[in-house]
Write a protein that holds these residues in place. Structure first.
Motif, PDB file in Angstrom:
ATOM      1  N   ALA A  45     -15.269  11.177 -10.524  1.00  0.00           N
ATOM      2  CA  ALA A  45     -14.290  12.110  -9.970  1.00  0.00           C
ATOM      3  C   ALA A  45     -14.492  12.274  -8.469  1.00  0.00           C
ATOM      4  O   ALA A  45     -13.531  12.288  -7.697  1.00  0.00           O
ATOM      5  CB  ALA A  45     -14.408  13.461 -10.678  1.00  0.00           C
ATOM      6  N   ALA A  46     -15.751  12.396  -8.028  1.00  0.00           N
ATOM      7  CA  ALA A  46     -16.025  12.554  -6.599  1.00  0.00           C
ATOM      8  C   ALA A  46     -15.586  11.327  -5.814  1.00  0.00           C
ATOM      9  O   ALA A  46     -15.049  11.434  -4.707  1.00  0.00           O
ATOM     10  CB  ALA A  46     -17.515  12.822  -6.381  1.00  0.00           C
ATOM     11  N   GLN A  47     -15.802  10.134  -6.376  1.00  0.00           N
ATOM     12  CA  GLN A  47     -15.383   8.908  -5.698  1.00  0.00           C
ATOM     13  C   GLN A  47     -13.865   8.840  -5.570  1.00  0.00           C
ATOM     14  O   GLN A  47     -13.333   8.410  -4.540  1.00  0.00           O
ATOM     15  CB  GLN A  47     -15.909   7.686  -6.461  1.00  0.00           C
ATOM     16  N   LEU A  48     -13.157   9.279  -6.597  1.00  0.00           N
ATOM     17  CA  LEU A  48     -11.696   9.256  -6.542  1.00  0.00           C
ATOM     18  C   LEU A  48     -11.171  10.230  -5.492  1.00  0.00           C
ATOM     19  O   LEU A  48     -10.182   9.948  -4.804  1.00  0.00           O
ATOM     20  CB  LEU A  48     -11.112   9.592  -7.914  1.00  0.00           C
ATOM     21  N   LEU A  49     -11.825  11.380  -5.347  1.00  0.00           N
ATOM     22  CA  LEU A  49     -11.419  12.328  -4.314  1.00  0.00           C
ATOM     23  C   LEU A  49     -11.588  11.718  -2.927  1.00  0.00           C
ATOM     24  O   LEU A  49     -10.742  11.892  -2.043  1.00  0.00           O
ATOM     25  CB  LEU A  49     -12.239  13.613  -4.429  1.00  0.00           C
ATOM     26  N   VAL A  50     -12.679  10.984  -2.727  1.00  0.00           N
ATOM     27  CA  VAL A  50     -12.894  10.298  -1.455  1.00  0.00           C
ATOM     28  C   VAL A  50     -11.827   9.231  -1.248  1.00  0.00           C
ATOM     29  O   VAL A  50     -11.284   9.070  -0.147  1.00  0.00           O
ATOM     30  CB  VAL A  50     -14.304   9.670  -1.409  1.00  0.00           C
ATOM     31  N   ASP A  51     -11.503   8.498  -2.312  1.00  0.00           N
ATOM     32  CA  ASP A  51     -10.487   7.449  -2.218  1.00  0.00           C
ATOM     33  C   ASP A  51      -9.150   8.014  -1.737  1.00  0.00           C
ATOM     34  O   ASP A  51      -8.490   7.439  -0.863  1.00  0.00           O
ATOM     35  CB  ASP A  51     -10.292   6.781  -3.584  1.00  0.00           C
ATOM     36  N   VAL A  52      -8.735   9.147  -2.312  1.00  0.00           N
ATOM     37  CA  VAL A  52      -7.445   9.738  -1.956  1.00  0.00           C
ATOM     38  C   VAL A  52      -7.434  10.178  -0.500  1.00  0.00           C
ATOM     39  O   VAL A  52      -6.455   9.967   0.229  1.00  0.00           O
ATOM     40  CB  VAL A  52      -7.128  10.929  -2.882  1.00  0.00           C
ATOM     41  N   GLN A  53      -8.522  10.791  -0.049  1.00  0.00           N
ATOM     42  CA  GLN A  53      -8.580  11.275   1.326  1.00  0.00           C
ATOM     43  C   GLN A  53      -8.529  10.145   2.341  1.00  0.00           C
ATOM     44  O   GLN A  53      -8.143  10.362   3.494  1.00  0.00           O
ATOM     45  CB  GLN A  53      -9.849  12.104   1.537  1.00  0.00           C
ATOM     46  N   ASN A  54      -8.908   8.952   1.938  1.00  0.00           N
ATOM     47  CA  ASN A  54      -8.955   7.835   2.875  1.00  0.00           C
ATOM     48  C   ASN A  54      -7.934   6.749   2.549  1.00  0.00           C
ATOM     49  O   ASN A  54      -8.090   5.599   2.958  1.00  0.00           O
ATOM     50  CB  ASN A  54     -10.367   7.239   2.893  1.00  0.00           C
ATOM     51  N   ALA A  55      -6.881   7.122   1.825  1.00  0.00           N
ATOM     52  CA  ALA A  55      -5.831   6.160   1.507  1.00  0.00           C
ATOM     53  C   ALA A  55      -5.145   5.697   2.787  1.00  0.00           C
ATOM     54  O   ALA A  55      -4.764   6.511   3.624  1.00  0.00           O
ATOM     55  CB  ALA A  55      -4.817   6.797   0.562  1.00  0.00           C
ATOM     56  N   LYS A  56      -4.995   4.386   2.946  1.00  0.00           N
ATOM     57  CA  LYS A  56      -4.385   3.817   4.145  1.00  0.00           C
ATOM     58  C   LYS A  56      -3.329   2.793   3.747  1.00  0.00           C
ATOM     59  O   LYS A  56      -3.636   1.812   3.075  1.00  0.00           O
ATOM     60  CB  LYS A  56      -5.444   3.150   5.024  1.00  0.00           C
ATOM     61  N   VAL A  57      -2.100   3.039   4.156  1.00  0.00           N
ATOM     62  CA  VAL A  57      -1.020   2.089   3.916  1.00  0.00           C
ATOM     63  C   VAL A  57      -0.159   2.012   5.170  1.00  0.00           C
ATOM     64  O   VAL A  57      -0.009   2.988   5.898  1.00  0.00           O
ATOM     65  CB  VAL A  57      -0.151   2.497   2.709  1.00  0.00           C
ATOM     66  N   ASP A  58       0.400   0.840   5.430  1.00  0.00           N
ATOM     67  CA  ASP A  58       1.281   0.657   6.587  1.00  0.00           C
ATOM     68  C   ASP A  58       2.713   1.054   6.270  1.00  0.00           C
ATOM     69  O   ASP A  58       3.496   1.348   7.176  1.00  0.00           O
ATOM     70  CB  ASP A  58       1.243  -0.802   7.050  1.00  0.00           C
ATOM     71  N   GLY A  59       3.057   1.058   4.994  1.00  0.00           N
ATOM     72  CA  GLY A  59       4.406   1.423   4.601  1.00  0.00           C
ATOM     73  C   GLY A  59       4.561   1.377   3.103  1.00  0.00           C
ATOM     74  O   GLY A  59       3.723   0.804   2.395  1.00  0.00           O
ATOM     75  N   PHE A  60       5.616   1.995   2.606  1.00  0.00           N
ATOM     76  CA  PHE A  60       5.923   1.928   1.187  1.00  0.00           C
ATOM     77  C   PHE A  60       7.358   2.386   0.974  1.00  0.00           C
ATOM     78  O   PHE A  60       7.992   2.993   1.848  1.00  0.00           O
ATOM     79  CB  PHE A  60       4.960   2.778   0.347  1.00  0.00           C
ATOM     80  N   SER A  61       7.875   2.108  -0.200  1.00  0.00           N
ATOM     81  CA  SER A  61       9.193   2.588  -0.602  1.00  0.00           C
ATOM     82  C   SER A  61       9.185   2.734  -2.109  1.00  0.00           C
ATOM     83  O   SER A  61       8.424   2.062  -2.811  1.00  0.00           O
ATOM     84  CB  SER A  61      10.296   1.614  -0.165  1.00  0.00           C
ATOM     85  N   GLY A  62      10.016   3.627  -2.610  1.00  0.00           N
ATOM     86  CA  GLY A  62      10.037   3.803  -4.050  1.00  0.00           C
ATOM     87  C   GLY A  62      10.968   4.911  -4.481  1.00  0.00           C
ATOM     88  O   GLY A  62      11.649   5.548  -3.676  1.00  0.00           O
ATOM     89  N   THR A  63      10.985   5.137  -5.790  1.00  0.00           N
ATOM     90  CA  THR A  63      11.798   6.183  -6.404  1.00  0.00           C
ATOM     91  C   THR A  63      10.885   7.200  -7.066  1.00  0.00           C
ATOM     92  O   THR A  63      10.015   6.835  -7.860  1.00  0.00           O
ATOM     93  CB  THR A  63      12.749   5.595  -7.458  1.00  0.00           C
ATOM     94  N   ILE A  64      11.063   8.467  -6.718  1.00  0.00           N
ATOM     95  CA  ILE A  64      10.275   9.557  -7.290  1.00  0.00           C
ATOM     96  C   ILE A  64      11.157  10.339  -8.251  1.00  0.00           C
ATOM     97  O   ILE A  64      12.294  10.680  -7.927  1.00  0.00           O
ATOM     98  CB  ILE A  64       9.741  10.496  -6.193  1.00  0.00           C
ATOM     99  N   VAL A  65      10.634  10.623  -9.437  1.00  0.00           N
ATOM    100  CA  VAL A  65      11.360  11.402 -10.435  1.00  0.00           C
ATOM    101  C   VAL A  65      10.574  12.660 -10.757  1.00  0.00           C
ATOM    102  O   VAL A  65       9.357  12.604 -10.969  1.00  0.00           O
ATOM    103  CB  VAL A  65      11.599  10.584 -11.723  1.00  0.00           C
ATOM    104  N   GLN A  66      11.267  13.792 -10.761  1.00  0.00           N
ATOM    105  CA  GLN A  66      10.651  15.074 -11.108  1.00  0.00           C
ATOM    106  C   GLN A  66      11.377  15.647 -12.311  1.00  0.00           C
ATOM    107  O   GLN A  66      12.608  15.741 -12.333  1.00  0.00           O
ATOM    108  CB  GLN A  66      10.740  16.053  -9.935  1.00  0.00           C
ATOM    109  N   THR A  67      10.621  16.009 -13.342  1.00  0.00           N
ATOM    110  CA  THR A  67      11.202  16.636 -14.523  1.00  0.00           C
ATOM    111  C   THR A  67      10.440  17.912 -14.835  1.00  0.00           C
ATOM    112  O   THR A  67       9.235  18.009 -14.595  1.00  0.00           O
ATOM    113  CB  THR A  67      11.149  15.702 -15.749  1.00  0.00           C
ATOM    114  N   ALA A  68      11.153  18.900 -15.357  1.00  0.00           N
ATOM    115  CA  ALA A  68      10.537  20.180 -15.690  1.00  0.00           C
ATOM    116  C   ALA A  68      11.114  20.706 -16.990  1.00  0.00           C
ATOM    117  O   ALA A  68      12.322  20.635 -17.223  1.00  0.00           O
ATOM    118  CB  ALA A  68      10.766  21.194 -14.569  1.00  0.00           C
ATOM    119  N   ASP A  69      10.242  21.217 -17.835  1.00  0.00           N
ATOM    120  CA  ASP A  69      10.645  21.869 -19.079  1.00  0.00           C
ATOM    121  C   ASP A  69       9.696  23.040 -19.289  1.00  0.00           C
ATOM    122  O   ASP A  69       8.704  22.943 -20.007  1.00  0.00           O
ATOM    123  CB  ASP A  69      10.581  20.894 -20.249  1.00  0.00           C
TER     124      ASP A  69
END
Length: 372
Positions: A45-69
């Motif tokens: 879990a600690a390693q994944l938290l470090v991974d997220v904080q240091n995420a590096k990308v030059d670009g991205f594109s996509g579709t985000i879906v939000q659902t609630a019930d």
């Protein structure tokens, strides 16, 4: 380039925003290691938290879906008109958006709905806001960016020297009301991902757990699922349905108003004035609440209850709220009487003497808080 550190405004384009709102009470990293599938190396879990904080990308594109019930009752007067319909979709429906990102000064977000499309586009100093339903477009010209602040002038503790130090500071800044573990690997938008699980230590919370899917290759969060206690399906889901980490074509950020569009020209000064007016209105609203006794925080972490006195208000919006409250079930006890709104993730108590108590807890906890 670190998207999350160099451009904080882009964070809300990634589904982690939903988790931030839920886990405000704090977290303590667990020691359980992800029982990942053979295709993925084990990560704690600690390693994944470090991974997220240091995420590096030059670009991205996509579709985000939000659902609630959330299991909310129908509230007359709160779902009329375009704004009401949008609010209803947020708490009991589905929304989708397209996003493109190509560096700090090139970004586009397209919110899609049955009523039309709303786009926010930044291309260098040019910013466009376009609404297809009203056929209106507003163009802003941003001022030249100021020189970046010298990090050496910041307090030493504000600038971690290593990724692990950054993770340690994040964990030390919050109290251990949350257990953070991992459950293994998952598939999100066709990509391999780790799952980070946040669960409340206090079982009185209505929230059972929050699952964050983290891309195994780029470490960008791909989705967030919020589960009510003892539920098998998420009450709230925000995730990429499709994503590509290829840098989007420059044409995605070149906006040409469609024929028949009314174009309004604005500038940064006007936008700043609007922000100042909004801040002023927010301060006035806060003063109204404070004059009524101010909000009181009872408890901590996931079972926090916030109590406040309702400010006096008038107008159509206030009338709609009062109408909606009157449709809620009546409740009473040693604390008094009032109306109760319940959902799978939170409860709200509106007392007849003008108090409001809310939290991610069962009604009984609100009743106890109302006696204090």
């Amino acid at each position: 380039m670190n998207v999350f550190r160099s451009k904080p405004a882009m964070r809300w384009l990634v589904p982690t925003a939903a988790a931030v709102a839920v886990i405000g009470g704090g977290a303590a990293a667990g020691t359980i290691v992800a029982s990942a599938e053979p295709s993925l190396p084990e990560r704690s879990a600690a390693q994944l938290l470090v991974d997220v904080q240091n995420a590096k990308v030059d670009g991205f594109s996509g579709t985000i879906v939000q659902t609630a019930d959330l299991g909310l009752p129908e509230l007359p007067g709160m779902t009329s008109g375009q704004d009401g319909a949008s609010l209803l979709n947020l708490v009991a429906g589905s929304n989708s958006a397209r996003v493109w990102y190509s560096g700090e000064d090139k970004a586009r977000l397209a919110l899609l709905s049955k009523l039309g499309e709303t786009d926010v586009i930044r291309n260098g100093r040019d910013v466009w806001l376009w609404r297809s339903q009203s056929k209106e477009a507003t163009h802003f010209t941003l001022p030249a960016e100021e020189k970046a602040r010298d990090s050496a002038k910041l307090p030493r503790e504000a600038v971690p020297s290593t990724p692990q130090e950054a993770a340690d500071q994040a964990l030390a800044a919050i109290d251990p009301t949350t257990v953070v573990t991992t459950t293994g690997a998952a598939k999100v938008a066709g990509r391999d991902a780790y799952e980070l699980v946040l669960s409340p230590r206090d079982k009185a919370s209505l929230i059972g757990q929050v699952r964050i899917s983290i891309d195994a290759q780029t470490h960008v969060p791909l989705g967030v699922n919020v589960y009510a206690k003892d539920a098998n399906a998420p009450a709230l889901r925000v995730e990429f349905q499709q994503i590509s980490f290829a840098v989007p074509d420059a044409q995605q950020f070149a906006f040409n108003p469609p024929p028949g569009t009314t174009v309004k020209q604005s500038d940064a000064q006007k936008l700043e004035a609007q922000h100042r007016e909004q801040a002023k209105q927010a301060q006035e609203a806060e003063k109204q609440i404070t004059s009524g006794g101010g909000p009181t925080v009872i408890g901590k972490g996931w079972t926090t209850v916030v109590a406040a006195t309702m400010p006096e208000s008038s107008g159509t919006e206030a009338a709609a709220i009062q109408q909606a409250v009157k449709t809620l079930p009546k409740v009473s006890g040693t604390w008094g009487s009032g109306r109760l709104l319940t959902s799978s993730l939170f409860s709200v108590l509106v007392t007849d003497d003008g108090r409001v108590l809310a939290g991610a807890v069962a009604p009984e906890t609100l009743y106890q808080a109302a006696t204090k």
